[in-house]
Design an enzyme around this catalytic site. Sequence first.
Site, PDB file in Angstrom:
ATOM      1  N   GLU A   1       0.824  -1.261   0.151  1.00  0.00           N
ATOM      2  CA  GLU A   1      -0.083  -0.090  -0.130  1.00  0.00           C
ATOM      3  C   GLU A   1       0.806   1.360  -0.036  1.00  0.00           C
ATOM      4  OE1 GLU A   1      -3.488   0.511  -0.417  1.00  0.00           O
ATOM      5  OE2 GLU A   1      -2.954   2.880  -0.207  1.00  0.00           O
TER       6      GLU A   1
ATOM      7  N   THR B   1      -6.165   2.443  -5.101  1.00  0.00           N
ATOM      8  CA  THR B   1      -5.779   1.083  -4.881  1.00  0.00           C
ATOM      9  C   THR B   1      -6.685   0.168  -6.027  1.00  0.00           C
ATOM     10  OG1 THR B   1      -5.471   1.103  -2.609  1.00  0.00           O
ATOM     11  CG2 THR B   1      -6.191  -0.894  -3.396  1.00  0.00           C
TER      12      THR B   1
ATOM     13  N   HIS C   1      -1.156   3.453   4.829  1.00  0.00           N
ATOM     14  CA  HIS C   1      -2.024   4.220   4.129  1.00  0.00           C
ATOM     15  C   HIS C   1      -2.175   5.644   4.737  1.00  0.00           C
ATOM     16  CE1 HIS C   1      -5.906   5.580   2.574  1.00  0.00           C
ATOM     17  NE2 HIS C   1      -5.716   4.465   1.739  1.00  0.00           N
TER      18      HIS C   1
ATOM     19  N   ASP D   1       0.964   0.503  -5.154  1.00  0.00           N
ATOM     20  CA  ASP D   1      -0.218   0.790  -5.855  1.00  0.00           C
ATOM     21  C   ASP D   1      -0.228   2.294  -6.422  1.00  0.00           C
ATOM     22  OD1 ASP D   1      -0.617   1.465  -3.129  1.00  0.00           O
ATOM     23  OD2 ASP D   1      -2.505   1.223  -3.093  1.00  0.00           O
ATOM     24  N   HIS D   2       0.303   3.286  -5.598  1.00  0.00           N
ATOM     25  CA  HIS D   2       0.433   4.452  -6.150  1.00  0.00           C
ATOM     26  C   HIS D   2       1.152   5.177  -5.046  1.00  0.00           C
ATOM     27  CE1 HIS D   2      -2.271   4.713  -2.660  1.00  0.00           C
ATOM     28  NE2 HIS D   2      -3.261   3.922  -3.267  1.00  0.00           N
TER      29      HIS D   2
HETATM   30  C1  GP9 Z   1      -9.109  -0.063   1.294  1.00  0.00           C
HETATM   31  C2  GP9 Z   1      -7.681   0.253   0.788  1.00  0.00           C
HETATM   32  C3  GP9 Z   1      -7.489   1.527   0.567  1.00  0.00           C
HETATM   33  O1  GP9 Z   1      -9.765  -1.092   1.017  1.00  0.00           O
HETATM   34  O2  GP9 Z   1      -7.657  -0.730  -0.091  1.00  0.00           O
HETATM   35  O3  GP9 Z   1      -7.650   2.005  -0.827  1.00  0.00           O
HETATM   36  P1  GP9 Z   1      -6.994   3.304  -1.351  1.00  0.00           P
HETATM   37  O4  GP9 Z   1      -7.519   4.333  -0.449  1.00  0.00           O
HETATM   38  O5  GP9 Z   1      -5.558   3.356  -1.076  1.00  0.00           O
HETATM   39  O6  GP9 Z   1      -7.542   3.720  -2.786  1.00  0.00           O
HETATM   40 MN    MN Z   2      -3.897   2.207  -2.080  1.00  0.00          MN
END
Ligand code: GP9
Ligand code: MN
Length: 720
Positions: A260, A309, A426, A486-487
């Site tokens: 993440e 994500t 996150h 992911d980003h």
């Molecule tokens: C939520 C998690 C976060 O289930 O995958 O998503 P994001 O905010 O990074 O898109």
């Molecule tokens: Mn994410």
Amino acid sequence: MKRIKQLNLLNTRLGFFTLLVLLFWVKNIFAYFTAFNLGIESPFQYFILFINPIATTLFLLSIALYAKKTKSFYRTSFLIYFLMTLLLFANVVYYREFTDFITINTILGAGKVSSGLSSSTIKMFEWIDVLYWVDFIGLLIAFFAKKLGKDERPVKARYAFAATALSLLAFSGNLFLAETDRSGLLTRTFSRDYLVKYLGINAFTGYDAVQTYKTHQVRAEASPNDMDEVASYVKEHHAAPNDEYFGLAKGKNVIYIHLESTQQFLIDYKLKDENGVEHEVMPFVNSLYHDSSTFSFDNFFHQVKAGKTSDAETLLETSLFGLNQGAFFAQLGGKNTFEAAPNILGQVAGYTSATFHGNNKTFWNRNETYARFGYDYFFDASYYDVNEENSFQYGLHDKPFFEQSVKYLEHLQQPFYTKFIAVSNHYPYAEFTDEDAGFPLANTSDNTINGYFATANYLDKAVEEFFTYLKAAGLYENSVFVLYGDHYGISNGRNKNLAELVGKTSDTWTDFDNAQMQRVPYMIHIPGQTKGGINHSFGGQIDGLPTLLHLLGIDTDNYIQLGQDLLSNEHQEVVAFRDGSFMTPAFTYYNGVLYDNDTQEAMTELSEEQQNEFEQLQEKVNLQLATSDKINNGDLLRFYTGSHLAPINPDQYTYKNSLNELLTIERTLGSQSTSLFSKNNNESTVDLYKTLKYQEYYPQVNTENQEITSDAGQEPVAEN
Ligand code: GP9
Ligand code: MN
């Protein structure tokens, strides 16, 4: 007598109207607290929850106020009240079965509803449900028994109008409060839970109806001819696999590890604490990165937009982009036809597929999208022991997440294709307050940046513990691991505050630098082979699926994929960002400005040759993005037969009672079962899992001469 009756407020039209609004409001709140699990996190959210039924209830019931005739006023009122009650009631019952709210598609398709209903219609109702109807029935009886007076006088048009206007005002206020707490609510549509929590069931249903109508229009216009154009584009851009690597991981289990918000700059990064001591942020991930069994990439970019994500998941598992506006999973994930990795591997190579994630299944509309991706199992928060201590806003923390996942993993038939979506790293990168605290915080003026390294370190430890288990349990050797960021974790708006930490200065920081920060880790670790290394080729998430499939020995030329195998000699190094910006080894085009990667300066004057090259690149990028939009918005894959994949029936995936299903399969297969559990003589491997808190990894030294607190940057005294 008549007079008294008329004075009685309830016997006036406005009084009756008010009564209905109040009753429905109470019913709605009752449902919020007894039937749904909306994850309320603060008093402010409670407040929004309390007020959110009011606006739409007022609005809908105010329609009846415009009726002049007595009969039509009461009929319309009862009808609207009935429909609102029915919608609420249906959602209560549906939620009980599916832990989700009813969408227009569900109503239209009714597939999911009926499959749930047919199995146990009676079981779905509970006595408490009667409460949703007693008021309605009571009112009807009172009305026909003439206990409730009929008011023959029409409501003055200006009052009716005032009621409608008030409802609109209330709705704007509600929306404003909701946006304050969760910005992007309507544009990004995180989850149905969120819409209900902030705006209520009626508003959610209305919103969903508009969205459904819009997508339906675009789809209706798409035709098989559009698909033919797309297919020829894809054929032309297909990059043939490299013989040296094709099939290198054939037959192995696939284990995706979603890192993440992890950016490439964290790789090999060491954070200096206040004493100047350096702390490696992700030592375990770094060890994989440098391993000769790993194909690592250092010029790999994320290509997500608002779907964050979920966009990364779309890119990596379908080799298509998300949308330029809004979240693709939320808008089309539950409607489109896909050729996603779990489906391809399931049909072509007999893989069992599963996603593991400690958040609610409806977040990003994952439950519906995964069913269409062909995921056999989805272990969401309901499969985990999640409590206040071990979780935060986005779900279960990574260490307990991986640990609790293995009791399901060990029962999957092999080979399996799995995805583990970690989440602790996150935003807002909140400091751990328990024994997981201890990794130093950065010391900038921005708390988001300060916490980022510690949560990334936590993620690293969680992944390491998972690997340690996999090695002990014997899954490691026959698996291939894909780790990806992911980003970005630190947004462009904050990057100037990060500048010093990445060897730059905030004064000279430009969009060029912002663009470079969009690099994310991407590594494919294949135990037992040594052809890996750090590959400098420029690529993006769109390229992930063909790269992986080729390593697994699966040809991709018949699939509609917009990316190119990163290990192919034909791979073109043009990375499109979702907004039309792009990156090549020589140029960075970001926010409308073209930069020279060597000088890092904006190219203000272009030679004719450069101009041509730029235009060609731009065309390439725009065509790739437009092709993706065409496929997604038109749902073109429903017309495509070239892949020879059998169509998916998403209704077959309920993601309920998955463990029982797995156990039944194990039992039925008997000695043919390939699950880890079966291979381990029907013994669980769960006990092999070891997890430690940060402070157990780094015990505090507390002697007479030295008193060092955990956050004072103590060097580790023990690794395990
Ligand atoms: C939520 C998690 C976060 O289930 O995958 O998503 P994001 O905010 O990074 O898109
Ligand atoms: Mn994410």
